[in-house]
Design a protein around this motif. Structure first.
Motif, PDB file in Angstrom:
ATOM      1  N   GLY A   1       0.846  -1.283  -0.011  1.00  0.00           N
ATOM      2  CA  GLY A   1       0.058   0.016   0.124  1.00  0.00           C
ATOM      3  C   GLY A   1       0.870   1.236  -0.086  1.00  0.00           C
ATOM      4  N   GLU A   2       1.976   1.284  -0.330  1.00  0.00           N
ATOM      5  CA  GLU A   2       3.012   2.442  -0.288  1.00  0.00           C
ATOM      6  C   GLU A   2       3.123   2.929  -1.733  1.00  0.00           C
ATOM      7  OE1 GLU A   2       6.349   0.438   1.150  1.00  0.00           O
ATOM      8  OE2 GLU A   2       5.553   0.593   3.440  1.00  0.00           O
ATOM      9  N   GLY A   3       2.115   3.773  -2.294  1.00  0.00           N
ATOM     10  CA  GLY A   3       2.142   4.045  -3.573  1.00  0.00           C
ATOM     11  C   GLY A   3       3.238   5.051  -4.124  1.00  0.00           C
ATOM     12  N   ILE A   4       3.476   5.889  -3.066  1.00  0.00           N
ATOM     13  CA  ILE A   4       4.600   6.819  -3.599  1.00  0.00           C
ATOM     14  C   ILE A   4       5.868   5.890  -3.716  1.00  0.00           C
ATOM     15  CG2 ILE A   4       6.069   8.765  -2.732  1.00  0.00           C
ATOM     16  CD1 ILE A   4       3.026   9.402  -3.416  1.00  0.00           C
ATOM     17  N   ASP A   5       6.190   5.169  -2.879  1.00  0.00           N
ATOM     18  CA  ASP A   5       7.562   4.357  -3.094  1.00  0.00           C
ATOM     19  C   ASP A   5       7.362   3.572  -4.375  1.00  0.00           C
ATOM     20  OD1 ASP A   5       8.184   5.166  -0.776  1.00  0.00           O
ATOM     21  OD2 ASP A   5       7.990   3.452   0.544  1.00  0.00           O
ATOM     22  N   ALA A   6       6.200   3.169  -4.742  1.00  0.00           N
ATOM     23  CA  ALA A   6       6.043   2.476  -6.153  1.00  0.00           C
ATOM     24  C   ALA A   6       6.445   3.354  -7.085  1.00  0.00           C
ATOM     25  CB  ALA A   6       4.894   1.579  -6.081  1.00  0.00           C
ATOM     26  N   LEU A   7       5.723   4.459  -7.182  1.00  0.00           N
ATOM     27  CA  LEU A   7       6.245   5.696  -8.345  1.00  0.00           C
ATOM     28  C   LEU A   7       7.576   5.997  -8.338  1.00  0.00           C
ATOM     29  CD1 LEU A   7       3.236   8.364  -7.607  1.00  0.00           C
ATOM     30  CD2 LEU A   7       3.924   6.701  -9.594  1.00  0.00           C
ATOM     31  N   LYS A   8       8.256   5.932  -7.127  1.00  0.00           N
ATOM     32  CA  LYS A   8       9.685   6.399  -7.260  1.00  0.00           C
ATOM     33  C   LYS A   8      10.619   4.896  -7.949  1.00  0.00           C
ATOM     34  CE  LYS A   8       9.949   8.977  -3.229  1.00  0.00           C
ATOM     35  NZ  LYS A   8      10.601   8.816  -1.716  1.00  0.00           N
ATOM     36  N   THR A   9      10.102   3.865  -7.687  1.00  0.00           N
ATOM     37  CA  THR A   9      10.960   2.730  -8.310  1.00  0.00           C
ATOM     38  C   THR A   9      10.442   2.493  -9.588  1.00  0.00           C
ATOM     39  OG1 THR A   9       9.537   1.416  -7.070  1.00  0.00           O
ATOM     40  CG2 THR A   9      11.747   1.959  -6.072  1.00  0.00           C
ATOM     41  N   LEU A  10       9.060   2.827 -10.053  1.00  0.00           N
ATOM     42  CA  LEU A  10       8.730   2.388 -11.406  1.00  0.00           C
ATOM     43  C   LEU A  10       9.361   3.355 -12.395  1.00  0.00           C
ATOM     44  CD1 LEU A  10       4.833   1.744 -11.026  1.00  0.00           C
ATOM     45  CD2 LEU A  10       6.573   0.334 -12.002  1.00  0.00           C
ATOM     46  N   ASP A  11       9.712   4.541 -12.005  1.00  0.00           N
ATOM     47  CA  ASP A  11      10.387   5.286 -12.879  1.00  0.00           C
ATOM     48  C   ASP A  11      11.634   4.913 -13.474  1.00  0.00           C
ATOM     49  OD1 ASP A  11      10.418   7.940 -14.129  1.00  0.00           O
ATOM     50  OD2 ASP A  11      11.655   8.744 -12.618  1.00  0.00           O
ATOM     51  N   ILE A  12      12.326   4.224 -12.835  1.00  0.00           N
ATOM     52  CA  ILE A  12      13.609   3.399 -12.955  1.00  0.00           C
ATOM     53  C   ILE A  12      13.324   2.317 -14.057  1.00  0.00           C
ATOM     54  CG2 ILE A  12      15.871   2.308 -12.339  1.00  0.00           C
ATOM     55  CD1 ILE A  12      15.502   3.932  -9.894  1.00  0.00           C
ATOM     56  N   VAL A  13      12.224   1.690 -14.234  1.00  0.00           N
ATOM     57  CA  VAL A  13      11.894   0.550 -14.790  1.00  0.00           C
ATOM     58  C   VAL A  13      12.145   0.794 -16.553  1.00  0.00           C
ATOM     59  CG1 VAL A  13      10.320  -1.065 -15.388  1.00  0.00           C
ATOM     60  CG2 VAL A  13      10.652  -0.663 -13.159  1.00  0.00           C
ATOM     61  N   GLY A  14      11.656   1.858 -16.906  1.00  0.00           N
ATOM     62  CA  GLY A  14      11.863   2.261 -18.094  1.00  0.00           C
ATOM     63  C   GLY A  14      11.169   1.438 -19.383  1.00  0.00           C
ATOM     64  N   SER A  15      10.026   0.632 -18.939  1.00  0.00           N
ATOM     65  CA  SER A  15       9.126   0.001 -20.107  1.00  0.00           C
ATOM     66  C   SER A  15       8.014   0.839 -20.031  1.00  0.00           C
ATOM     67  CB  SER A  15       9.218  -1.311 -19.653  1.00  0.00           C
ATOM     68  OG  SER A  15       8.162  -1.304 -18.344  1.00  0.00           O
ATOM     69  N   GLU A  16       7.234   0.595 -21.437  1.00  0.00           N
ATOM     70  CA  GLU A  16       6.005   1.161 -21.744  1.00  0.00           C
ATOM     71  C   GLU A  16       5.009   0.814 -20.585  1.00  0.00           C
ATOM     72  OE1 GLU A  16       4.476   0.613 -25.602  1.00  0.00           O
ATOM     73  OE2 GLU A  16       6.591   0.468 -26.501  1.00  0.00           O
ATOM     74  N   PHE A  17       5.079  -0.517 -19.883  1.00  0.00           N
ATOM     75  CA  PHE A  17       4.187  -1.019 -18.893  1.00  0.00           C
ATOM     76  C   PHE A  17       4.311  -0.053 -17.763  1.00  0.00           C
ATOM     77  CE2 PHE A  17       3.671  -3.361 -15.193  1.00  0.00           C
ATOM     78  CZ  PHE A  17       2.190  -3.893 -15.298  1.00  0.00           C
ATOM     79  N   ALA A  18       5.617   0.169 -17.379  1.00  0.00           N
ATOM     80  CA  ALA A  18       5.841   0.730 -16.069  1.00  0.00           C
ATOM     81  C   ALA A  18       5.271   2.436 -16.360  1.00  0.00           C
ATOM     82  CB  ALA A  18       7.377   0.956 -16.042  1.00  0.00           C
ATOM     83  N   GLU A  19       5.684   2.867 -17.547  1.00  0.00           N
ATOM     84  CA  GLU A  19       5.193   4.287 -17.780  1.00  0.00           C
ATOM     85  C   GLU A  19       3.635   4.444 -17.619  1.00  0.00           C
ATOM     86  OE1 GLU A  19       7.140   6.939 -18.163  1.00  0.00           O
ATOM     87  OE2 GLU A  19       8.813   5.659 -17.801  1.00  0.00           O
ATOM     88  N   SER A  20       2.853   3.540 -18.263  1.00  0.00           N
ATOM     89  CA  SER A  20       1.379   3.281 -18.017  1.00  0.00           C
ATOM     90  C   SER A  20       0.962   3.275 -16.691  1.00  0.00           C
ATOM     91  CB  SER A  20       1.211   2.243 -18.758  1.00  0.00           C
ATOM     92  OG  SER A  20      -0.567   1.838 -18.647  1.00  0.00           O
ATOM     93  N   MET A  21       1.873   2.331 -15.998  1.00  0.00           N
ATOM     94  CA  MET A  21       1.385   2.063 -14.437  1.00  0.00           C
ATOM     95  C   MET A  21       1.627   3.511 -13.608  1.00  0.00           C
ATOM     96  SD  MET A  21       0.310  -0.746 -13.504  1.00  0.00           S
ATOM     97  CE  MET A  21       0.599  -0.732 -11.698  1.00  0.00           C
ATOM     98  N   ILE A  22       2.860   4.288 -13.853  1.00  0.00           N
ATOM     99  CA  ILE A  22       3.101   5.445 -13.263  1.00  0.00           C
ATOM    100  C   ILE A  22       1.921   6.355 -13.402  1.00  0.00           C
ATOM    101  CG2 ILE A  22       4.374   7.567 -13.455  1.00  0.00           C
ATOM    102  CD1 ILE A  22       6.721   5.761 -14.076  1.00  0.00           C
ATOM    103  N   VAL A  23       1.199   6.716 -14.645  1.00  0.00           N
ATOM    104  CA  VAL A  23       0.022   7.606 -15.049  1.00  0.00           C
ATOM    105  C   VAL A  23      -0.871   7.098 -14.245  1.00  0.00           C
ATOM    106  CG1 VAL A  23      -1.413   8.206 -16.824  1.00  0.00           C
ATOM    107  CG2 VAL A  23       1.117   8.051 -17.226  1.00  0.00           C
ATOM    108  N   GLN A  24      -1.228   5.734 -14.270  1.00  0.00           N
ATOM    109  CA  GLN A  24      -2.523   5.121 -13.680  1.00  0.00           C
ATOM    110  C   GLN A  24      -2.287   5.306 -12.060  1.00  0.00           C
ATOM    111  OE1 GLN A  24      -3.503   1.047 -14.916  1.00  0.00           O
ATOM    112  NE2 GLN A  24      -3.072   1.710 -17.025  1.00  0.00           N
TER     113      GLN A  24
END
Length: 121
Positions: free
Chosen positions: A88-111
């Motif tokens: 349930g730590e959405g902000i932490d997930a955003l921080k680490t998703l930014d590094i993934v660099g895939s289209e899926f990760a970018e979509s997840m960041i927006v959502q």
């Protein structure tokens, strides 16, 4: 003790350079020592000064290239983001998703950003 091992200082400071954990140490081992998402980001950038500077303060430096999607850092970041979401730590997930660099990760960041913004109201 973890702060000292990660940064060479007693208090963790995101602006400190990683000085004690060598870059050849496996990324998974380094991230196990992290106690929050900022420390994870700090450890993931170890060994790449431009990337480290970008992670520390993305607004004030020249953007750095992200790791390739096939890089271990990218895979670990994706796993850490999934773990953060489960906790349930959405902000932490955003921080680490930014590094993934895939289209899926970018979509997840927006959502995820939209969900977190909706939860504020």
């Amino acid at each position: 003790a973890a702060s000292w091992l990660l940064t060479g200082t007693v208090q963790f400071d995101r602006s400190a350079n990683t000085t004690l954990l060598p870059p050849w140490l496996p990324v998974t081992s380094r991230t196990r020592a992290a106690f929050n998402s900022d420390a994870v980001l700090h450890l993931l950038s170890s060994g790449d000064q431009y990337f480290s500077d970008y992670i520390k303060d993305p607004e004030s430096v020249i953007p750095s290239g992200l790791p390739r999607t096939s890089d271990a850092v990218s895979y670990i970041s994706k796993d850490l983001a999934a773990s953060a979401l489960l906790k349930g730590e959405g902000i932490d997930a955003l921080k680490t998703l930014d590094i993934v660099g895939s289209e899926f990760a970018e979509s997840m960041i927006v959502q995820l950003s939209l969900v977190l913004e909706k939860d504020k109201t």
